[in-house]
Design an enzyme around this catalytic site. Structure first.
Site, short mmCIF file in Angstrom:
data_model
loop_
_atom_site.label_atom_id
_atom_site.label_comp_id
_atom_site.label_asym_id
_atom_site.label_seq_id
_atom_site.Cartn_x
_atom_site.Cartn_y
_atom_site.Cartn_z
N ASP A 90 -1.80 3.29 0.90
CA ASP A 90 -0.98 2.34 0.16
C ASP A 90 0.07 2.00 1.62
O ASP A 90 0.08 2.81 2.91
CB ASP A 90 -0.26 2.53 -0.53
CG ASP A 90 -0.32 1.59 -1.37
OD1 ASP A 90 0.50 0.02 -1.35
OD2 ASP A 90 1.55 1.91 -2.14
N ASP A 147 3.71 0.42 2.06
CA ASP A 147 5.03 0.67 1.02
C ASP A 147 5.30 1.72 0.40
O ASP A 147 4.93 2.32 -0.41
CB ASP A 147 5.43 -0.70 -0.56
CG ASP A 147 7.15 -0.57 -0.12
OD1 ASP A 147 7.42 0.30 0.45
OD2 ASP A 147 7.48 -1.78 -1.42
N LYS A 190 -4.83 -3.93 -7.04
CA LYS A 190 -4.67 -2.10 -8.23
C LYS A 190 -4.63 -2.47 -8.73
O LYS A 190 -2.59 -2.90 -9.15
CB LYS A 190 -3.85 -1.39 -6.51
CG LYS A 190 -4.25 -1.25 -5.51
CD LYS A 190 -3.25 -0.16 -4.78
CE LYS A 190 -2.25 -0.66 -4.24
NZ LYS A 190 -1.02 0.06 -3.54
N ASP A 220 1.80 6.14 -3.52
CA ASP A 220 2.66 7.28 -3.04
C ASP A 220 2.73 7.18 -4.52
O ASP A 220 4.14 7.29 -5.19
CB ASP A 220 4.01 6.35 -2.54
CG ASP A 220 4.59 4.80 -2.89
OD1 ASP A 220 2.93 3.97 -3.28
OD2 ASP A 220 5.73 4.51 -3.48
#
Length: 256
Positions: free
Chosen positions: A8, A10, A180, A205
């Site tokens: 990922d 961000d 996702k 995250d």
């Protein structure tokens, strides 16, 4: 054995306009170990070139356009696998339209095969009305990603999920969403890298998107604590990541 990385962005590589500690070291190690990698994002508005330039502006170097897979790209790949030379009515930006063009789709408002929806600041009532009528007329309803809000400077703003919700409320139909946490996007990413899912590590995250999506695709998973999920939140989920790191700078494939 881990042969490839899917990560990922961000909350992993950057947060807002700030690079996360260890991000450049992480990229450098991927290059030095010749590990294939992709940055995977639910962002459907920007092209791989846009994302490359964004990372360079933030100070992350060594990334090429082929190192990205967006929800727009995944949606186009999925639709191309379902039907060749199809037509679509698109609610979304240039990134999504460009990817659909790339796989041979035509954009049409007259009896399209699909209504494809992503985030766009230009969404209005006429678009909503047109999408509803086309879906009621038989067009298949597709969403690039389910995100309800996006974090921006100064707070949050509506994202693709809010537009999808409006159309769904008016039609009584739910969209098929490619991004996702749908594990399909993860599987498309491993296919693009030429590895089996069990040979790839998903780095993210968020427990509710990155980790569950990677797990359901059969990948190893690594949670970094530099974004949304905190250590105390991990225990609230009925599944757990294979690894937990403070940030990507701690990830060393030689020791996994």
């Amino acid at each position: 054995m881990i042969k490839a990385i899917i990560s990922d962005m961000d909350g992993v590589i950057y947060r807002g306009k700030q690079i996360i500690a260890g991000a450049q070291d992480f990229v450098d190690r991927l290059h030095s170990s010749k590990t294939p990698f992709l940055f995977l994002t639910n962002n459907a508005e920007q092209t791989p070139l846009d994302l490359k330039l964004k990372l360079e502006h933030l100070g992350i170097h060594g990334i090429e356009e082929e190192n990205f897979i967006t929800s727009a790209m995944a949606t186009a790949m999925f639709l191309r696998s379902q039907k060749e030379r199809a037509t679509a009515f698109v609610i979304g930006g240039g990134g999504l339209m460009n990817e659909l063009y790339n796989v041979g789709f035509s954009l049409s408002e007259s009896h399209p095969d699909y209504v494809v929806v992503s985030k766009t600041a230009n969404f209005n009532f006429e678009m909503l009305k047109k999408a509803v009528r086309l879906i009621d007329g038989g067009a298949k309803f597709i969403g690039t990603n389910p995100d309800m809000i996006d974090p921006v400077e100064g707070g949050n703003e509506p994202a693709a999920g809010t537009i999808l919700a409006a159309i769904s409320a008016a039609t009584g139909k739910k969209p098929y969403i490619v991004g996702k946490p749908n594990s399909l996007m993860m599987m498309l990413a491993t296919r693009k890298l030429g590895v089996h899912p069990e040979e790839a590590l998903m780095v993210g995250d968020r427990m509710d998107t990155d980790i569950v999506g990677g797990m359901e695709a059969g990948m190893k998973t690594a949670l970094v604590l530099s974004g949304v999920t905190t250590p105390s939140l991990i225990e609230h989920f009925p599944y757990k990541p294979d690894y937990v790191f403070n940030h990507v700078g701690e990830i060393d494939l030689a020791h996994l």
